[in-house]
Scaffold this active site. Structure first.
Site, PDB file in Angstrom:
ATOM      1  N   THR A   1      68.822 -43.444  59.008  1.00 26.64           N
ATOM      2  CA  THR A   1      68.008 -44.220  59.945  1.00 26.64           C
ATOM      3  C   THR A   1      67.775 -43.458  61.240  1.00 26.64           C
ATOM      4  O   THR A   1      66.766 -43.659  61.916  1.00 26.64           O
ATOM      5  CB  THR A   1      68.690 -45.574  60.201  1.00 26.64           C
TER       6      THR A   1
ATOM      7  N   SER B   1      71.022 -42.571  53.178  1.00 27.58           N
ATOM      8  CA  SER B   1      72.324 -42.198  52.619  1.00 27.58           C
ATOM      9  C   SER B   1      72.733 -43.074  51.447  1.00 27.58           C
ATOM     10  O   SER B   1      73.733 -42.810  50.792  1.00 27.58           O
ATOM     11  CB  SER B   1      73.403 -42.180  53.704  1.00 27.58           C
ATOM     12  N   GLN B   2      71.928 -44.107  51.137  1.00 29.23           N
ATOM     13  CA  GLN B   2      72.150 -44.842  49.885  1.00 29.23           C
ATOM     14  C   GLN B   2      71.915 -43.924  48.687  1.00 29.23           C
ATOM     15  O   GLN B   2      72.369 -44.212  47.587  1.00 29.23           O
ATOM     16  CB  GLN B   2      71.269 -46.106  49.801  1.00 29.23           C
TER      17      GLN B   2
ATOM     18  N   GLU C   1     102.237 -56.848  42.410  1.00 33.45           N
ATOM     19  CA  GLU C   1     101.986 -57.778  41.300  1.00 33.45           C
ATOM     20  C   GLU C   1     101.680 -57.033  40.005  1.00 33.45           C
ATOM     21  O   GLU C   1     101.836 -57.580  38.918  1.00 33.45           O
ATOM     22  CB  GLU C   1     100.821 -58.713  41.648  1.00 33.45           C
TER      23      GLU C   1
HETATM   24  N1  ASP Z   1      70.050 -47.005  54.734  1.00 35.55           N
HETATM   25  C1  ASP Z   1      70.256 -46.195  55.909  1.00 35.55           C
HETATM   26  C2  ASP Z   1      71.054 -44.961  55.490  1.00 35.55           C
HETATM   27  O1  ASP Z   1      72.219 -45.041  55.262  1.00 35.55           O
HETATM   28  C3  ASP Z   1      70.952 -46.953  56.959  1.00 35.55           C
HETATM   29  C4  ASP Z   1      71.303 -46.180  58.221  1.00 35.55           C
HETATM   30  O2  ASP Z   1      71.215 -44.976  58.330  1.00 35.55           O
HETATM   31  O3  ASP Z   1      71.707 -46.847  59.181  1.00 35.55           O
HETATM   32  O4  ASP Z   1      70.493 -43.919  55.413  1.00 35.55           O
END
Ligand code: ASP
Length: 350
Positions: free
Chosen positions: A34, A80-81, A307
């Site tokens: 982002t 980064s997803q 457990e």
């Molecule tokens: N979806 C974005 C990423 O991880 C979110 C961010 O950067 O805040 O690239």
């Protein structure tokens, strides 16, 4: 008199040159996120991550040029997803070259926040240098009203040139705070104040261009880590299975059928399995697929032999690692050994 003036000017010019070249050399590696995101309008919450390039990020923060000799490079430009093993390996190798061969004093990595904690932990275990390595990102895109990226980047560079940040392992710098790679977690989906340091809290904060350190991470990392990916072009396959009431055993079985090398359980409570999932986990472990128990609970350790009788089934307890970081450590552990007791030791040390 004329000579004296010339001499004074020459000395002044030399001093300027020396002060320029004496600044620490910081390399920024941009990976997207982002912080490099763009929205249609400055007030819009709809945006696409990983759009603007490294030079635009550097140009937005001219103030950091007073702190360091800053230069940059673009490794990838992704949300980064979409972070993956291939990029992690490239990144770890590149950071090692920059710090150990190309003479840089520190590396700052711009990164999306979704998986920042995983990348930070991966690098914490695979970077072979005690020089500062700091990840920074943002929750608002670069085009937003009050974008948080420029301040986070400035703070990351300020921390990277602080002598007291050397030897701390990989850190994240978000929202004026410095967070340790092992404990840092993203806790809020959209707020700028999203990263927390877990039960041990933050490592320090950055204020007025200076890093203030409150504590030192006490787990093994970087130069004390046995994990070395310099010759690797792939990593063992490890998946995560989520726990819930009446859980289906199908996801765990799918990883087994796909011949994954390890499976992390994001279990309920203290890393507990639903009974049908447990049966598949026991079979998987007997087939040589290492099971690591972690927890879907946001806080607290997953304890050994509580457990679940880990000693009987040869499961490993993730202790203080959340499922996504347990996955990172299990992948690296499996590059060294398949002995469950040795792997448990890694979870105690790293
Ligand atoms: N979806 C974005 C990423 O991880 C979110 C961010 O950067 O805040 O690239």
């Amino acid at each position: 008199m004329k000579h004296l003036k010339l001499f004074t000017l020459a000395v002044a010019a030399l001093a300027v040159c020396l002060s320029v070249s004496a600044k620490p050399k910081v390399r920024i590696i941009a990976t997207g996120g982002t912080i490099a995101g763009v929205s249609a309008t400055s007030a819009s919450s709809a945006y696409t991550a990983g759009q603007v390039g490294i030079q635009t990020l550097i140009d937005a923060v001219p103030q950091m040029l007073f702190l360091a000799d800053v230069s940059g490079e673009q490794l990838v430009n992704i949300g980064s997803q979409d972070m993956n093993d291939e990029v992690w390996l490239k990144l770890a190798k590149r950071v090692n070259v920059l710090l150990n061969e190309e003479g840089y004093d520190a590396v700052v990595i711009t990164h999306g926040t979704d998986t920042m904690e995983e990348t930070a932990y991966f690098l914490n275990l695979t970077v072979k240098s005690d020089k500062p390595v700091i990840l920074a990102g943002s929750m608002r895109p670069s085009t937003a009203i009050s974008a948080d990226g420029p301040a986070n980047l400035y703070n990351a560079v300020a921390a990277a040139v602080s002598p007291n940040v050397k030897g701390m392992g990989v850190l994240c710098c978000m929202n004026n705070q410095l967070l340790d790679a092992k404990t840092v977690i993203k806790t809020h989906t959209i707020d700028c104040d999203t990263f927390e340091g877990g039960p041990s809290g933050i490592i320090g904060y950055v204020y007025n261009g200076e890093a203030h350190i409150l504590q030192t991470p006490n787990n093994k990392h970087t130069v004390n880590s046995v994990f070395d990916v310099t010759q690797m072009d792939k990593l063992p396959k490890v998946g995560i299975v989520y726990g819930y009431a009446n859980a289906s055993p199908l996801p765990m079985q799918a990883f087994v059928d796909a011949k994954f090398d390890g499976i992390v359980l994001a279990g309920v409570g203290d890393g507990n399995f639903y009974k049908d999932v447990f049966d598949v986990a026991v079979k998987a472990q007997n087939q040589g697929i290492q099971i690591v128990r972690s927890s879907r609970c946001p806080t607290g350790p997953t304890c050994l032999n509580s457990e679940v009788d880990d000693a009987k089934y040869h499961f490993v307890a993730a202790l203080d690692l959340n499922p996504q970081k347990a996955r990172v450590l299990l992948m690296l552990a499996l590059t060294q050994t398949h002995d469950w007791q040795e792997i448990q030791k890694f979870f105690m040390e790293y």
